[in-house]
Design a protein around this motif. Sequence first.
Motif, short mmCIF file in Angstrom:
data_model
loop_
_atom_site.label_atom_id
_atom_site.label_comp_id
_atom_site.label_asym_id
_atom_site.label_seq_id
_atom_site.Cartn_x
_atom_site.Cartn_y
_atom_site.Cartn_z
N HIS A 1 -1.30 -1.19 -4.79
CA HIS A 1 -2.07 -2.34 -4.30
C HIS A 1 -3.48 -2.38 -4.91
CE1 HIS A 1 -3.24 1.07 -1.91
NE2 HIS A 1 -4.29 0.41 -1.46
N GLU A 2 -3.90 -1.30 -5.58
CA GLU A 2 -5.26 -1.27 -6.16
C GLU A 2 -5.32 -1.77 -7.61
OE1 GLU A 2 -7.61 2.31 -4.13
OE2 GLU A 2 -5.64 2.91 -4.85
N THR B 1 4.25 -6.10 -10.23
CA THR B 1 2.98 -6.71 -9.77
C THR B 1 2.91 -8.20 -10.11
OG1 THR B 1 1.84 -6.25 -11.85
CG2 THR B 1 1.66 -4.56 -10.13
N PHE C 1 -2.08 4.07 -12.16
CA PHE C 1 -1.07 4.06 -11.09
C PHE C 1 0.06 5.05 -11.43
CE2 PHE C 1 3.11 2.20 -9.84
CZ PHE C 1 3.06 2.56 -8.51
N ILE D 1 -4.35 5.85 -8.63
CA ILE D 1 -4.60 4.73 -7.70
C ILE D 1 -3.27 4.26 -7.11
CG2 ILE D 1 -6.69 3.87 -8.84
CD1 ILE D 1 -4.96 1.65 -10.11
N ALA E 1 -13.63 5.08 -7.64
CA ALA E 1 -12.64 4.65 -6.62
C ALA E 1 -12.47 5.70 -5.54
CB ALA E 1 -11.31 4.38 -7.30
N ASP F 1 -12.10 -6.79 -10.94
CA ASP F 1 -13.45 -6.26 -11.13
C ASP F 1 -13.84 -6.27 -12.61
OD1 ASP F 1 -15.69 -4.75 -9.84
OD2 ASP F 1 -15.09 -3.30 -11.38
N ALA G 1 -5.22 0.14 -15.49
CA ALA G 1 -4.82 0.24 -14.08
C ALA G 1 -3.37 0.72 -13.95
CB ALA G 1 -4.99 -1.13 -13.40
N GLU H 1 0.83 -1.22 0.00
CA GLU H 1 0.00 0.00 0.00
C GLU H 1 0.86 1.27 0.00
OE1 GLU H 1 -3.14 0.03 2.86
OE2 GLU H 1 -3.58 -2.10 2.55
N ARG I 1 -14.76 2.00 -12.84
CA ARG I 1 -14.38 1.70 -11.46
C ARG I 1 -13.40 2.76 -10.93
NH1 ARG I 1 -12.83 -3.26 -8.09
NH2 ARG I 1 -11.65 -2.22 -6.50
N GLY J 1 -7.17 -5.19 -7.95
CA GLY J 1 -8.63 -5.10 -7.72
C GLY J 1 -9.36 -4.58 -8.94
N LEU J 2 -8.75 -3.62 -9.60
CA LEU J 2 -9.35 -3.05 -10.80
C LEU J 2 -9.46 -4.11 -11.91
CD1 LEU J 2 -9.93 0.07 -11.00
CD2 LEU J 2 -8.07 0.15 -12.62
#
Length: 360
Positions: A318-319, A188, A310, A315, A360, A326, A306, A163, A356, A322-323
Motif C-alpha cells: 500500500h506504500e 497495483t 516492496f 515497504i 519511511a 511524493d 518502489a 496493507e 523517502r 505514496g512513494l
Amino acid sequence: MDRKRIALLGATGSIGRQALEIVSARPELSVCALASGSQPLAGLAAEHGVEHVQVGGDLIELLEASEPDVVLNAVVGFAGVGATLWALERGVTLALANKESLVAAGDLALEARERGGGLLVPVDSEHSALFQLLEGRAADTVDSIVLTASGGPFRNRSLAEHELVTVQEALAHPTWSMGPKITVDSATLANKGLELIEAHFLFGVPYEKIEVVVHPSSVVHALVRLRDGAALAHLGYPDMRVPISYALTYPERAATSLPPLDFRTGLTLEFEAPDLERFPLLRLAREAGERGGTYPCAFNAANEVAVSAFLDGRIGFHEIAGLVEDALSNVDGAPARDLPDLVEADATARRHAERRLVHA
Ligand SMILES: NC(=O)c1ccc[n+]([C@@H]2O[C@H](COP(=O)([O-])OP(=O)(O)OC[C@H]3O[C@@H](n4cnc5c(N)ncnc54)[C@H](OP(=O)(O)O)[C@@H]3O)[C@@H](O)[C@H]2O)c1
C-alpha cells in the motif's frame, strides 16, 4: 531464404524465453544477439547458434556489432531505453515489450522514429491488439480506444486489506504468467498506467480518448470505438506467444501452435470501471502523462524504486503509490532535450524516491 536476424534483449526473462520458443519453431527467423542483465547466456547461445552475446554492460555495443533486422526489446525497466532509441534512430524494426522505455522517453522516441523511418511493432498484448485494430484505419473515424486490465489479484480487496498484502500474494497473477516487476505493476494497476502512456505515444491518441476498463478474464485485449457507434474488439487467450509471434513475423502473421478460442468452454466477458481510490497509481500515471515533459519518466523511475523496495520487503504494498506520488510532486518535469537529459530526469526521480524510503 534470408532469415530475419533478431537481437533478443532480455533473453532470460519471461518474454525472452517465450520469444526463443517462437523463433525455434520458425525457419525464417534467427537470433543474432542475446543479452541479459546478470544471468549467464552461454547455454542459450550454444543452443541457438548465437555469436553475439552480452551479460550486463552496454546494449548499444551489442546492437552495433550484431547488425539485427529486428530488435526485440524485452529488458525490464528504464535499462532498455538506449536500445529502444538506437533501433528507432536507425530505422531497424523495433518489437517493443519494454514499455518503460517508451513511457520514459516518449517524445525522444517519436522524434527518433520520425528520423529513422522504421517500424515499431508493440509486443504488449493490449497494444498489439490496438495496432491490429487501428491498422489502415483513418484517424478521424476513431472515437476512442479502450485498454482492458485484468484488475490483478486484489481487485476485490478493500484499501485496508491492501496493507496486508504479501510479496507472495502480489506475485500470483490471476491470468498472466510474467516477470516479478510487471506482476507487481499489474497488482497495483501501475502497469495499466504505463500502458496508458505507452498507447498515447504509440498511436498518437490524446489521453481523454483512452479509457481503461477492468476485464477479469483477459480475453478481450483492447477495443476501438468508431465514430458511427460501432466498437471493434480483439480477442484471444492470455498468452504472450501470440503478440510476440505477431511482432516478429509482421506483416506475414505466421501460424502458431496455440489453440483458437473455444466458445464451448464458457468464456466470460465482464467489464467494470477501475477503482482509482484503491488503485491510485492508475490516476497518477494519467496525471503524469497529461502533464507531459519528463513527468512520465519520473512516474516510471519512482515506481521502479518502489516496486523493488516492496519486493525486498522494505515497504508495504500500500506504500508504493505514496512513494510515487511524493517523487512526482518533487520533480520539475521539464522536457528532456536528449538522452543524457532524460537519464538525469530518471536519476532525479529515483533519488527522491530513495530519500523517502530512507525516511519511511
Ligand atoms: N512477461 C510478460 O508477459 C510481459 C507482457 C507485456 C509486457 N512485458 C514487458 O516486457 C519486459 C520484460 O518483462 P518480463 O516479464 O520478461 O521480465 P523478466 O522476466 O523480469 O525479464 C527481464 C529480462 O531483462 C533482463 N535485464 C534486466 N536488466 C537488464 C540490463 N540492464 N541489460 C540487459 N538485460 C537486462 C533480465 O536479465 P537477467 O535474467 O539476467 O536479470 C531478463 O532477461 C518488461 O518491460 C515488461 O513490462 C512483459
